[in-house]
Design an enzyme around this catalytic site. Structure first.
Site, PDB file in Angstrom:
ATOM      1  N   LYS A  91       0.819  -1.352   0.024  1.00  0.00           N
ATOM      2  CA  LYS A  91       0.051   0.119   0.125  1.00  0.00           C
ATOM      3  C   LYS A  91       0.817   1.418  -0.030  1.00  0.00           C
ATOM      4  O   LYS A  91       0.306   2.455  -0.206  1.00  0.00           O
ATOM      5  CB  LYS A  91      -0.864  -0.166   1.133  1.00  0.00           C
ATOM      6  CG  LYS A  91      -1.556  -1.253   1.603  1.00  0.00           C
ATOM      7  CD  LYS A  91      -2.613  -1.417   0.563  1.00  0.00           C
ATOM      8  CE  LYS A  91      -3.661  -2.661   0.965  1.00  0.00           C
ATOM      9  NZ  LYS A  91      -3.094  -4.089   0.739  1.00  0.00           N
TER      10      LYS A  91
HETATM   11  C1  LIG Z   1      -3.972  -4.965   0.284  1.00  0.00           C
HETATM   12  C2  LIG Z   1      -3.220  -6.367   0.168  1.00  0.00           C
HETATM   13  C3  LIG Z   1      -3.361  -7.174  -0.720  1.00  0.00           C
HETATM   14  C4  LIG Z   1      -4.894  -7.199  -1.424  1.00  0.00           C
HETATM   15  O1  LIG Z   1      -4.550  -6.251  -2.637  1.00  0.00           O
HETATM   16  P1  LIG Z   1      -5.883  -5.557  -3.468  1.00  0.00           P
HETATM   17  O2  LIG Z   1      -5.311  -4.576  -4.285  1.00  0.00           O
HETATM   18  O3  LIG Z   1      -6.972  -5.176  -2.482  1.00  0.00           O
HETATM   19  O4  LIG Z   1      -6.500  -6.973  -4.258  1.00  0.00           O
HETATM   20  C5  LIG Z   1      -2.943  -8.488  -0.806  1.00  0.00           C
HETATM   21  N1  LIG Z   1      -1.838  -8.501  -0.013  1.00  0.00           N
HETATM   22  C6  LIG Z   1      -1.207  -7.681   0.688  1.00  0.00           C
HETATM   23  C7  LIG Z   1       0.030  -7.955   1.705  1.00  0.00           C
HETATM   24  C8  LIG Z   1      -1.827  -6.541   1.031  1.00  0.00           C
HETATM   25  O5  LIG Z   1      -1.530  -5.476   2.071  1.00  0.00           O
END
Ligand SMILES: *Cc1c(COP(=O)(O)O)cnc(C)c1O
Length: 354
Positions: free
Chosen positions: A107
């Site tokens: 993120k």
């Molecule tokens: C947010 C997240 C996901 C999922 O990603 P999306 O874009 O919501 O599909 C997968 N793995 C980790 C470690 C995350 O933080």
């Protein structure tokens, strides 16, 4: 850059508006009107560049002259100040590591780029980011917006329901980061945020913006690390590449598919979920039937109504691709645990989402 609302194609906005607004009317997602693409020769040239320089070119192809190239390059340099290495696990299996940012979550890429874009396009107008978190997003957003001019960040979180490390990551910053512990669960936090956004007076006087909403700037940023992954793969293997994307809200997979639509050589994507498997079931049966969300070991993927799915459908439609070509699978917590152990035996310490 022009974008349209997937729920009302008549609503068209600039990149700046889309970044400031987040969502369109009827909570509709914004989608790019023009989908830039590169020739094979251009892709090859891009893959030779360093991560930040290449990323600026890719983002510039979308954003166009709304943000001058040199300004964008500076912003990208600030946002993407950490690497995304591809680590080999065995002969033909590697992991794209997206956890080298300040809050150890991928993120960070989207959050930091969105922060840079918002501070670029908001001008002198003060903005308040109001967001609810179950742990990870709060830390990424807080760090991304920390000390940015004209931005205040308010984060609601459920008291006692996030890990002490997560709490320290965003509650100890101070400055423009304000945190509120709610004596209830995450859903209650999210309900308070929604209530604030439904209050037109509050929304307009505070210039509320939600980093939780599916902001287009977060998605565009994520396209860049797919190019970075391919750049690290030997040229002779690039035509064979299959990428499995751990998915929750499906933002990450949307970005990967956008990268492919630009000409990046990716043979196939796998939409991978935990037992919150609305998409894999939909791809098998053609029926969209979300169940109740189930808590799992890979909690950032505990989403049963993935917000970004309409963008994927739109892209397939626009490109004339077939959804039946999208590989998919869902794994249980048992499989997750077994796989983490299996990887450990091969000498690779993984976390449950990967
Ligand atoms: C947010 C997240 C996901 C999922 O990603 P999306 O874009 O919501 O599909 C997968 N793995 C980790 C470690 C995350 O933080």
């Amino acid at each position: 850059m022009k974008l349209y609302n997937l729920k009302d194609n008549q609503e068209q906005v600039s990149f700046a508006q889309a970044v400031k607004q987040g969502l369109g009317k009827q909570q509709g997602l914004f989608f790019p009107k023009d989908l830039p693409s590169f020739s094979q020769a251009e892709i090859d040239a891009l893959l030779k560049l360093d991560f930040a320089t290449r990323s600026s070119r890719i983002l510039s192809a979308f954003i166009g002259d709304e943000i001058p190239a040199d300004v964008l390059a500076k912003r990208v340099n600030t946002a993407f100040a950490f690497p995304a290495p591809v680590t080999q696990i065995e002969e033909d299996i590697s992991c794209l590591e997206l956890f080298h940012g300040p809050t150890l979550a991928f993120k960070d890429f989207g959050g930091r780029f969105m922060a840079q874009m918002l501070s670029e396009v908001a001008g002198d107008q003060p903005v308040t980011i109001l967001t609810a978190t179950s742990g990870d997003t709060g830390a990424a957003v807080a760090h991304a917006f920390y000390k940015l001019d004209n931005v205040q960040v308010v984060i609601l979180y459920p008291q006692g329901k996030i890990s002490p490390l997560q709490e320290k990551l965003f509650c100890t910053l101070g400055e423009n980061i304000h945190t509120v512990a709610i004596q209830d669960d995450f859903d209650a936090c999210q309900a308070l945020v929604k209530q604030a956004f439904d209050d037109e007076y509050l929304k307009n006087t505070m210039h509320l913006n939600s980093a939780n909403s599916i902001n287009i700037s977060r998605l565009l940023a994520q396209i860049c690390y797919y190019f970075e992954a391919v750049a690290q793969i030997p040229a002779e293997k690039r035509q064979q590449l299959v990428i499995s994307v751990p998915s929750g809200n499906f933002g990450d997979l949307t970005a990967g598919l956008l990268a492919k639509s630009m000409g990046l050589p990716v043979k196939r994507f796998i939409a991978a979920t935990n037992v919150n498997d609305t998409v894999p079931r939909y791809l098998d049966s053609g029926k969209w039937e979300p169940h109740r969300t189930i808590a799992t070991l890979s909690n950032a993927m505990d989403v049963s109504q993935p917000n970004n799915w309409p963008r994927i459908e739109e892209l397939y439609h626009r490109k004339g691709w077939l959804l039946s070509d999208l590989s998919h699978g869902a794994v249980s917590d048992e499989t997750t645990e077994e796989t983490v152990c299996e990887l450990a035996q091969k000498g690779y310490i993984s976390e449950p989402h990967a």
